[in-house]
Design a protein around this motif. Structure first.
Motif, PDB file in Angstrom:
ATOM      1  N   CYS A  92      40.588  45.400  47.578  1.00  0.00           N
ATOM      2  CA  CYS A  92      40.616  43.941  47.473  1.00  0.00           C
ATOM      3  C   CYS A  92      40.025  43.306  48.726  1.00  0.00           C
ATOM      4  CB  CYS A  92      42.052  43.461  47.277  1.00  0.00           C
ATOM      5  SG  CYS A  92      42.193  41.668  47.184  1.00  0.00           S
TER       6      CYS A  92
ATOM      7  N   ARG B   4      33.720  45.389  50.412  1.00  0.00           N
ATOM      8  CA  ARG B   4      34.253  46.247  49.342  1.00  0.00           C
ATOM      9  C   ARG B   4      33.395  47.494  49.163  1.00  0.00           C
ATOM     10  NH1 ARG B   4      34.562  41.539  46.383  1.00  0.00           N
ATOM     11  NH2 ARG B   4      32.977  42.278  44.917  1.00  0.00           N
TER      12      ARG B   4
ATOM     13  N   GLN C 241      38.162  47.212  41.713  1.00  0.00           N
ATOM     14  CA  GLN C 241      37.932  46.201  42.740  1.00  0.00           C
ATOM     15  C   GLN C 241      38.559  44.872  42.340  1.00  0.00           C
ATOM     16  OE1 GLN C 241      33.801  45.924  44.128  1.00  0.00           O
ATOM     17  NE2 GLN C 241      33.368  47.774  42.954  1.00  0.00           N
ATOM     18  N   ALA C 242      39.028  44.149  43.346  1.00  0.00           N
ATOM     19  CA  ALA C 242      39.510  42.778  43.173  1.00  0.00           C
ATOM     20  C   ALA C 242      38.764  41.910  44.174  1.00  0.00           C
ATOM     21  CB  ALA C 242      41.013  42.693  43.413  1.00  0.00           C
TER      22      ALA C 242
ATOM     23  N   ASN D  73      39.633  38.882  45.100  1.00  0.00           N
ATOM     24  CA  ASN D  73      40.549  38.032  45.871  1.00  0.00           C
ATOM     25  C   ASN D  73      41.986  38.478  45.628  1.00  0.00           C
ATOM     26  OD1 ASN D  73      41.475  36.769  43.417  1.00  0.00           O
ATOM     27  ND2 ASN D  73      39.680  35.447  43.477  1.00  0.00           N
TER      28      ASN D  73
ATOM     29  N   GLN E 108      43.422  38.055  41.977  1.00  0.00           N
ATOM     30  CA  GLN E 108      42.989  39.099  41.049  1.00  0.00           C
ATOM     31  C   GLN E 108      43.714  40.417  41.352  1.00  0.00           C
ATOM     32  OE1 GLN E 108      38.857  40.574  41.180  1.00  0.00           O
ATOM     33  NE2 GLN E 108      38.779  40.234  38.963  1.00  0.00           N
ATOM     34  N   ALA E 109      43.941  40.709  42.615  1.00  0.00           N
ATOM     35  CA  ALA E 109      44.672  41.929  42.988  1.00  0.00           C
ATOM     36  C   ALA E 109      46.080  41.897  42.408  1.00  0.00           C
ATOM     37  CB  ALA E 109      44.727  42.073  44.509  1.00  0.00           C
TER      38      ALA E 109
ATOM     39  N   LEU F 166      43.456  46.431  51.375  1.00  0.00           N
ATOM     40  CA  LEU F 166      43.609  44.984  51.309  1.00  0.00           C
ATOM     41  C   LEU F 166      43.062  44.258  52.524  1.00  0.00           C
ATOM     42  CD1 LEU F 166      45.024  42.584  49.769  1.00  0.00           C
ATOM     43  CD2 LEU F 166      47.062  43.134  51.125  1.00  0.00           C
TER      44      LEU F 166
END
Length: 121
Positions: free
Chosen positions: A8, A15, A32-33, A35, A38-39, A53
Motif C-alpha cells: 500500500c 509500489r 496492491q492498494a 491508498n 483501499q488497503a 504500508l
C-alpha cells in the motif's frame, strides 16, 4: 508456500520498487492498494500475511490503517516503509503493532532480513 502480501502506497513508483524487492526475496502473491482506504477494504475481505504500508497518503494515511487493523483485530504482519523517519513516528507505528519500520527507498538486504526474522520466506 506462497505468502500473500499487500503493498500500500499512493506512489506507483514506490509500489513497484517494493514489489520488485519482495519478488527477489521470496515466492509471493502480491496485491496492491493505491491508498489507505483501499488497503482497509482489501484487508476486510482477504487475508494477507504481510502488509507493506506507506504512512503519508491522502484520504486515509498509514497511521489510520494501523489503527483500523488494531481495533478490528485483523491478523497481519505490518511493515511500515516510509520516508517519515522521525523517532516519534517510528515509536507510534510500533505501538500500533508494526513489526518494523524501513526507510524509503527500501534496501533489499534489510527487507530480506526482516522477512526472515518473522518467518516470512
Amino acid at each position: 508456500m506462497n505468502f500473500s502480501i499487500l503493498v500500500c502506497d499512493d506512489s506507483t513508483v514506490a509500489r513497484k520498487q517494493v514489489i520488485r524487492c519482495l519478488q527477489q526475496c521470496i515466492d509471493v502473491d502480491i496485491m496492491q492498494a493505491i491508498n489507505g482506504a483501499q488497503a482497509i477494504e482489501l484487508l476486510e475481505v482477504k487475508h494477507f500475511d504481510l502488509l507493506c504500508l506507506d504512512l503519508t497518503m491522502p484520504e486515509v494515511d498509514g497511521i489510520q490503517v494501523l489503527e483500523h487493523i488494531k481495533s478490528n483485530k485483523i491478523e497481519c504482519f505490518v511493515l511500515v516503509i516510509s520516508a517519515d523517519i522521525q523517532e516519534k513516528m517510528k515509536g507510534r507505528v510500533m505501538e500500533l503493532g508494526a513489526i518494523d519500520f524501513v526507510n524509503k527507498p527500501i534496501d533489499k538486504s534489510r527487507l530480506n532480513e526482516i522477512l526472515h526474522k518473522f518467518g516470512i520466506h
